[in-house]
Design a protein around this motif. Sequence first.
Motif, PDB file in Angstrom:
ATOM      1  N   TYR A 231      26.868   8.952   1.826  1.00 36.70           N
ATOM      2  CA  TYR A 231      26.589   8.555   0.448  1.00 36.70           C
ATOM      3  C   TYR A 231      25.167   8.933   0.057  1.00 36.70           C
ATOM      4  CZ  TYR A 231      25.513   4.793   3.714  1.00 36.70           C
ATOM      5  OH  TYR A 231      25.105   4.098   4.825  1.00 36.70           O
ATOM      6  N   THR A 232      24.962   8.998  -1.247  1.00 36.15           N
ATOM      7  CA  THR A 232      23.620   9.107  -1.814  1.00 36.15           C
ATOM      8  C   THR A 232      23.482   8.009  -2.861  1.00 36.15           C
ATOM      9  OG1 THR A 232      24.247  10.639  -3.573  1.00 36.15           O
ATOM     10  CG2 THR A 232      23.615  11.602  -1.457  1.00 36.15           C
ATOM     11  N   GLY A 233      22.263   7.803  -3.346  1.00 36.06           N
ATOM     12  CA  GLY A 233      22.042   6.753  -4.325  1.00 36.06           C
ATOM     13  C   GLY A 233      20.734   6.952  -5.064  1.00 36.06           C
ATOM     14  N   LEU A 234      20.496   6.092  -6.043  1.00 35.51           N
ATOM     15  CA  LEU A 234      19.360   6.211  -6.952  1.00 35.51           C
ATOM     16  C   LEU A 234      18.851   4.819  -7.307  1.00 35.51           C
ATOM     17  CD1 LEU A 234      17.662   7.641  -9.310  1.00 35.51           C
ATOM     18  CD2 LEU A 234      19.690   7.251 -10.725  1.00 35.51           C
ATOM     19  N   ARG A 235      17.513   4.673  -7.400  1.00 37.51           N
ATOM     20  CA  ARG A 235      16.921   3.461  -7.953  1.00 37.51           C
ATOM     21  C   ARG A 235      15.718   3.834  -8.804  1.00 37.51           C
ATOM     22  NH1 ARG A 235      12.955  -0.462  -7.622  1.00 37.51           N
ATOM     23  NH2 ARG A 235      11.789   0.617  -5.975  1.00 37.51           N
ATOM     24  N   GLN A 236      15.709   3.340 -10.045  1.00 38.68           N
ATOM     25  CA  GLN A 236      14.555   3.516 -10.919  1.00 38.68           C
ATOM     26  C   GLN A 236      13.441   2.557 -10.533  1.00 38.68           C
ATOM     27  OE1 GLN A 236      16.485   3.297 -15.017  1.00 38.68           O
ATOM     28  NE2 GLN A 236      14.572   4.350 -15.481  1.00 38.68           N
ATOM     29  N   PRO A 237      12.178   2.942 -10.690  1.00 36.06           N
ATOM     30  CA  PRO A 237      11.098   1.956 -10.555  1.00 36.06           C
ATOM     31  C   PRO A 237      11.265   0.858 -11.603  1.00 36.06           C
ATOM     32  CG  PRO A 237      10.231   4.204 -10.676  1.00 36.06           C
ATOM     33  CD  PRO A 237      11.672   4.281 -11.028  1.00 36.06           C
ATOM     34  N   THR A 238      10.899  -0.352 -11.255  1.00 32.45           N
ATOM     35  CA  THR A 238      10.954  -1.438 -12.227  1.00 32.45           C
ATOM     36  C   THR A 238       9.738  -1.381 -13.151  1.00 32.45           C
ATOM     37  OG1 THR A 238       9.741  -2.964 -10.803  1.00 32.45           O
ATOM     38  CG2 THR A 238      12.150  -2.905 -10.560  1.00 32.45           C
ATOM     39  N   LEU A 239       9.817  -2.125 -14.241  1.00 36.42           N
ATOM     40  CA  LEU A 239       8.682  -2.231 -15.149  1.00 36.42           C
ATOM     41  C   LEU A 239       7.472  -2.815 -14.430  1.00 36.42           C
ATOM     42  CD1 LEU A 239      10.606  -3.623 -18.262  1.00 36.42           C
ATOM     43  CD2 LEU A 239       9.872  -1.260 -17.867  1.00 36.42           C
ATOM     44  N   ASN A 240       7.711  -3.733 -13.523  1.00 39.73           N
ATOM     45  CA  ASN A 240       6.638  -4.335 -12.740  1.00 39.73           C
ATOM     46  C   ASN A 240       5.935  -3.297 -11.875  1.00 39.73           C
ATOM     47  OD1 ASN A 240       5.179  -6.575 -11.413  1.00 39.73           O
ATOM     48  ND2 ASN A 240       6.487  -6.085  -9.668  1.00 39.73           N
ATOM     49  N   GLU A 241       6.697  -2.467 -11.189  1.00 36.13           N
ATOM     50  CA  GLU A 241       6.100  -1.434 -10.339  1.00 36.13           C
ATOM     51  C   GLU A 241       5.330  -0.409 -11.156  1.00 36.13           C
ATOM     52  OE1 GLU A 241       9.168  -0.944  -6.647  1.00 36.13           O
ATOM     53  OE2 GLU A 241       9.939  -0.462  -8.636  1.00 36.13           O
ATOM     54  N   LEU A 242       5.820  -0.106 -12.345  1.00 34.67           N
ATOM     55  CA  LEU A 242       5.201   0.919 -13.169  1.00 34.67           C
ATOM     56  C   LEU A 242       3.908   0.452 -13.833  1.00 34.67           C
ATOM     57  CD1 LEU A 242       8.432   2.254 -14.900  1.00 34.67           C
ATOM     58  CD2 LEU A 242       6.976   3.583 -13.358  1.00 34.67           C
ATOM     59  N   TYR A 243       3.868  -0.813 -14.275  1.00 32.17           N
ATOM     60  CA  TYR A 243       2.809  -1.184 -15.203  1.00 32.17           C
ATOM     61  C   TYR A 243       1.975  -2.407 -14.825  1.00 32.17           C
ATOM     62  CZ  TYR A 243       5.874   1.802 -17.995  1.00 32.17           C
ATOM     63  OH  TYR A 243       6.655   2.837 -18.426  1.00 32.17           O
ATOM     64  N   ARG A 244       2.410  -3.273 -13.910  1.00 32.91           N
ATOM     65  CA  ARG A 244       1.703  -4.534 -13.683  1.00 32.91           C
ATOM     66  C   ARG A 244       1.002  -4.545 -12.333  1.00 32.91           C
ATOM     67  NH1 ARG A 244       3.416  -8.963 -10.652  1.00 32.91           N
ATOM     68  NH2 ARG A 244       2.118 -10.799 -10.968  1.00 32.91           N
ATOM     69  N   GLN A 245      -0.282  -4.891 -12.319  1.00 38.25           N
ATOM     70  CA  GLN A 245      -0.982  -5.116 -11.075  1.00 38.25           C
ATOM     71  C   GLN A 245      -0.977  -6.615 -10.758  1.00 38.25           C
ATOM     72  OE1 GLN A 245      -4.980  -3.680 -12.162  1.00 38.25           O
ATOM     73  NE2 GLN A 245      -5.726  -5.767 -11.896  1.00 38.25           N
ATOM     74  N   PHE A 246      -1.178  -6.972  -9.483  1.00 39.13           N
ATOM     75  CA  PHE A 246      -1.199  -8.377  -9.109  1.00 39.13           C
ATOM     76  C   PHE A 246      -2.128  -8.563  -7.920  1.00 39.13           C
ATOM     77  CE2 PHE A 246       1.990  -6.573  -6.351  1.00 39.13           C
ATOM     78  CZ  PHE A 246       1.843  -7.248  -5.151  1.00 39.13           C
ATOM     79  N   THR A 247      -2.489  -9.834  -7.667  1.00 35.54           N
ATOM     80  CA  THR A 247      -3.384 -10.166  -6.567  1.00 35.54           C
ATOM     81  C   THR A 247      -2.789 -11.281  -5.728  1.00 35.54           C
ATOM     82  OG1 THR A 247      -5.352  -9.548  -7.836  1.00 35.54           O
ATOM     83  CG2 THR A 247      -5.679 -10.996  -5.946  1.00 35.54           C
ATOM     84  N   VAL A 248      -2.696 -11.071  -4.419  1.00 30.78           N
ATOM     85  CA  VAL A 248      -2.431 -12.116  -3.441  1.00 30.78           C
ATOM     86  C   VAL A 248      -3.651 -12.099  -2.528  1.00 30.78           C
ATOM     87  CG1 VAL A 248      -0.938 -12.968  -1.605  1.00 30.78           C
ATOM     88  CG2 VAL A 248       0.068 -11.839  -3.598  1.00 30.78           C
TER      89      VAL A 248
END
Length: 666
Positions: free
Chosen positions: A444-461
């Motif tokens: 099989y093959t497959g596809l996943r788009q980046p999420t809006l979070n991955e594309l545009y939001r930074q975060f801190t832990v």
Amino acid sequence: MRPIVPLAVIAAGIATPAFAAEEDQAQQIVVTGEGLAATPAAPAYDVQQIERDRLLSAASGRIDDALSAAAGVQQFRRSDSRSSNPSAQGITLRALGGNATSRTLVLLDGVPMADPFFGYIPLSAIAPERLGRVSVIRGGGSGAFGAGAVAGTIAMTSAGPAQLGLLTGSALVNDRGESELSGTLAPRLGSGFAVVSGRWDRGQGFWTTPASQRVPASTRARFDSWSTSLRAVAPLTPDIELQARVAAFQDNRTLRFKGADTGMNGQDASLRLVGRGAWAFDALAYLQTRDFYNTVISATTFLPTLDQRKTPSTGAGAKFELRPPVGGGHVLRLGADWRSAEGRTIEDTYRLGKVSGHRRAGGTNSDVGFYLEDDWTAGPLVLTAGARADRWSVRNGFYEVTNLAGAIQPASTTYADRAGWEGSFRGGALLHATRAIDLRGSVYTGLRQPTLNELYRQFTVFPITTLANANLRNEKLFGFEGGVDLRPLEGVTLGLTAFDNEVRHAIANVTIDATTRQRQNVDAVHARGIEASASYTASRFSLAGSLSYTDAHVRAPGQPLDGKRPSQTPRWAASATASWQPAERWRLALTLRHVGLQYEDDLQSDSLAPATTLDAFAQVPLAGPFSLVLRGENLTDEVIVTRNSGSTQDLGTPRTIWAGLRIDMR
């Protein structure tokens, strides 16, 4: 929260006429509340079923605990859905992780459950007692909504009156004074039925911070969550049924420090039309509104550094699948689906405890897919092949920084729209070699788009800041596997699968320096391994277990993480449950679970030690419809390290004992 009353009224208005079906019609109509039956070749892929009994005997009463019956199912972190940040509740399989986004397609009655902005699964909104069964399908590729299933598919099916009875409910309290209250009413209405359910969990939580690291600002992982849903199923004709569902949920948590509050809420609605005649079909439409908030507290000053006060997002989608009667041993599926995710984050930045500026970021992702698949049964051999074509788009992306006066700062930017076509396929074979042996294989093959979070939001832990990346590419999967299913003796089943999966352009949190990471596409995450399952049933005793071994590594030539294991992914995972039902409404169960060594980060600088836990469940009938329920989590009080970053750690669930009453009226 955004209201869903109009959607609920529409759904109820459509369903009501069918409930008035005449009594003689009701004798001819069977309403299931499910989608179309699985195709003949479905077992060609590595599928594990989690039945309702196992779902109900989860010691924590949480769906994330119940899903662990299938070894290898994991969230990004080991924290459960009471003590984790909701945005870390991504589900993956086969160690194909890299960050907190779900790489597994999670469906509830055919509807994708991932948050439109983040891609996490709202686990506290999915109550195990509302489900009839769960199918865990490892490996990529799927029919409807297949773009996103790069690690597999978890398909959840809601329970109906036959499984629920007219009225069920429970009230429990644990040794910390935390409570769990749930109830379900499932009346039959004419030829159809309705299910109304609600649940409320609240408590002071446990200490996630080790005693040696606590400060005056440290606090327990407090939680307070509720969810409710209404589901109606009605026949329109003897072969066609209408299914409608509306739901709402809210979950508030406090993590590590006082004031570090985080939470989510949402409202969902869906309509589904299923036809089981000669021309079988499945038509579905859904709408989701979600929100998320999170306050970041400094681990040095214990003052706010960021208030992500709102993250409104909207998800919408539809699908139509047709199964024409082609004959000749063939089952043909033709379909199309559409998904859209729109959202933005609204944040206030702080300096020395005072607001210093504002940030906004977001965009719109969408996917339109077309698929076909054919299963051909020729004697003991079933062959299957299918293909998808997806038109994806990334639009309206932006990142905006403003000062206190509202003036836009130089860091702000608007990103160019992108779109394209991607193709994927899957194929397999299932051979019923003997009555006791099935052989299977698939590619099989497959596809996943980046999420809006991955594309545009930074975060801190703390102390790590992870940056977004608007230039991320789609992830692409290529994989194959082979396996055997055995039934050597009555009541005994055995399964073994060997697999090789590779996610190309995998999105990982890549270390830039001591305090900075960024989401980047690496060359690939490559995972090889084996999955085994076994079960034994004799009269009222059963034993079921699963084991997963995965050798996964990141391929990133020239980078320090090249050849290293993806963060937060163990090599070994195992789960086994022994249960005994000496009489009706009795159930005694013990669950042993093991998770192997994991690494906190992509450079394997901090490790999470292996953890082995023992859980217990007991239900003992009392008078009438009432039963005593006892549950024990982590009975050996194993230390479960869920985060290990430099000198600071977080811990998972300690030993917890629950007791309460259950009512079951048929």
